[in-house]
Design a protein around this motif. Structure first.
Motif, PDB file in Angstrom:
ATOM      1  N   SER A 104       0.784  -1.239   0.052  1.00 49.29           N
ATOM      2  CA  SER A 104      -0.097   0.107   0.157  1.00 49.29           C
ATOM      3  C   SER A 104       0.801   1.229   0.060  1.00 49.29           C
ATOM      4  N   GLU A 107       1.896   2.060  -3.524  1.00 52.00           N
ATOM      5  CA  GLU A 107       0.683   2.583  -4.071  1.00 52.00           C
ATOM      6  C   GLU A 107       0.544   4.044  -3.855  1.00 52.00           C
ATOM      7  N   LEU A 111       0.249   7.152  -6.521  1.00 43.32           N
ATOM      8  CA  LEU A 111      -1.122   8.050  -6.661  1.00 43.32           C
ATOM      9  C   LEU A 111      -0.842   9.546  -6.467  1.00 43.32           C
ATOM     10  N   LEU A 125      -9.689   8.945 -10.194  1.00 44.53           N
ATOM     11  CA  LEU A 125     -10.316   8.353  -8.948  1.00 44.53           C
ATOM     12  C   LEU A 125     -11.686   8.080  -9.134  1.00 44.53           C
ATOM     13  N   LEU A 128     -12.205   4.905 -11.071  1.00 38.49           N
ATOM     14  CA  LEU A 128     -11.847   3.829 -10.182  1.00 38.49           C
ATOM     15  C   LEU A 128     -13.404   3.506  -9.240  1.00 38.49           C
ATOM     16  N   LYS A 132     -15.602  -0.115  -9.604  1.00 37.32           N
ATOM     17  CA  LYS A 132     -15.967  -0.905  -8.308  1.00 37.32           C
ATOM     18  C   LYS A 132     -17.362  -0.949  -8.167  1.00 37.32           C
ATOM     19  N   SER A 156     -10.329  -5.438  -6.000  1.00 33.86           N
ATOM     20  CA  SER A 156      -9.993  -4.063  -6.015  1.00 33.86           C
ATOM     21  C   SER A 156      -8.521  -3.806  -6.613  1.00 33.86           C
ATOM     22  N   TYR A 157      -7.508  -4.661  -6.068  1.00 36.95           N
ATOM     23  CA  TYR A 157      -6.188  -4.610  -6.713  1.00 36.95           C
ATOM     24  C   TYR A 157      -6.149  -4.628  -8.309  1.00 36.95           C
ATOM     25  N   LYS A 160      -7.340  -1.437  -9.493  1.00 31.53           N
ATOM     26  CA  LYS A 160      -6.395  -0.436  -9.374  1.00 31.53           C
ATOM     27  C   LYS A 160      -5.380  -0.713 -10.443  1.00 31.53           C
ATOM     28  N   THR A 161      -4.783  -2.055 -10.546  1.00 35.23           N
ATOM     29  CA  THR A 161      -3.733  -2.190 -11.299  1.00 35.23           C
ATOM     30  C   THR A 161      -4.082  -1.893 -13.128  1.00 35.23           C
TER      31      THR A 161
END
Length: 284
Positions: A104, A107, A111, A125, A128, A132, A156-157, A160-161
């Motif tokens: 994290s 990450e 970000l 964002l 994202l 989700k 979720s990862y 994000k990837t």
């Protein structure tokens, strides 16, 4: 990335540090220390604490007293054991007896760097969040093998990837809020292609394309690349790709929820990637 119990044996001496790691991962529970000379934060001083145990990790319930703040407010914090590896990396429990790598901190650095590069009104964002929402809404009522795997395939990862990968393709100005629908569609199609090709690589592990301006621990840079979809069979990934496109037909509802109706005027072909039969059923 997961670690088996056999490999964990060498890390077991680090277990006493797990409590320290918990406090590091839960800033809301940290005290201000030198700032006010207290060992715990003001929130904890004026609150009642309750530890709730269940099938998963225990949950710490923080309930402020009515004379401190509104008694209807409460905070629930999942207490996840974390074994520190150094360089702000941790091992956290995963499914069954495996442990997963928590990255994290890298990450957060990425970000922060992206926020500096993107326009002030960047929608990355928000994209994202909407993605989700689409995943969660589409996962309701799913049955069979896909229903059991849907949340893992599009974790979720994984989302994000996909976002990080598409963002770095640029250009930055294309992420202005007025292009939210276009960027969201680009994300959905990127994920669809990854599912069909059975490949979505971990963004940090062994990735030479991480921006040089983002500090990445040597352990991550020199690790072997990891395919996040390697654990799933072809039938599951094909079904997930089809379901993802079907979920895209629900995008107007989610976009309206997160952004209001102003973006919908720019999306006359929101569902052009969904099979025609599905669109006709919706129109009926």
């Amino acid at each position: 990335m997961t670690v088996s119990p056999r490999n964990l044996r060498a890390l077991w001496p680090l277990a006493p540090c797990a409590c320290t790691a918990l406090l590091c991962l839960c800033p809301a529970l940290r005290g201000r220390g030198a700032e006010d000379g207290a060992g715990c934060g003001p929130l904890l001083k004026g609150s009642a604490l309750l530890l709730a145990a269940g099938a998963g990790p225990p949950t710490l319930l923080v309930r402020p007293r009515s004379d401190y703040v509104c008694c209807h407010l409460a905070l629930a914090v999942r207490l996840v054991p974390a074994l520190p590896l150094g360089d702000a990396l941790y091992l956290v429990p995963a499914r069954q007896a495996l442990w997963a790598l928590d990255a994290s901190k890298p990450e957060q650095r990425l970000l922060a760097w992206l926020r500096q590069q993107a326009p002030p009104d960047s929608c990355h964002l928000k994209c994202l969040q909407i993605l989700k929402g689409l995943r969660d809404l589409s996962g309701r009522g799913l049955e069979g093998p896909l229903g059991a795997q849907w949340g893992r395939v599009l974790s979720s990862y994984a989302l994000k990837t996909a976002l990080f990968s598409v963002l770095l393709r640029g250009p930055w100005q294309a992420w202005q809020e007025q292009f939210l629908v276009e960027r969201l569609e680009e994300l959905v199609l990127y994920l669809r292609d990854c599912l069909r090709k059975r490949v979505l690589m971990h963004f940090f592990l062994g990735n030479p394309h991480v921006p040089e301006a983002v500090p990445v621990p040597r352990f991550l840079r020199e690790a072997a690349p990891l395919n996040l979809l390697a654990a799933f069979d072809a039938a599951t990934l094909d079904a997930a790709a089809t379901q993802l496109l079907a979920a895209w037909s629900q995008a107007p509802k989610i976009i309206r929820m997160y952004s209001g109706p102003r973006h919908l005027r720019r999306s006359p072909a929101l569902c052009r990637h969904v099979p025609e039969a599905s669109q006709e059923a919706q129109s009926d």
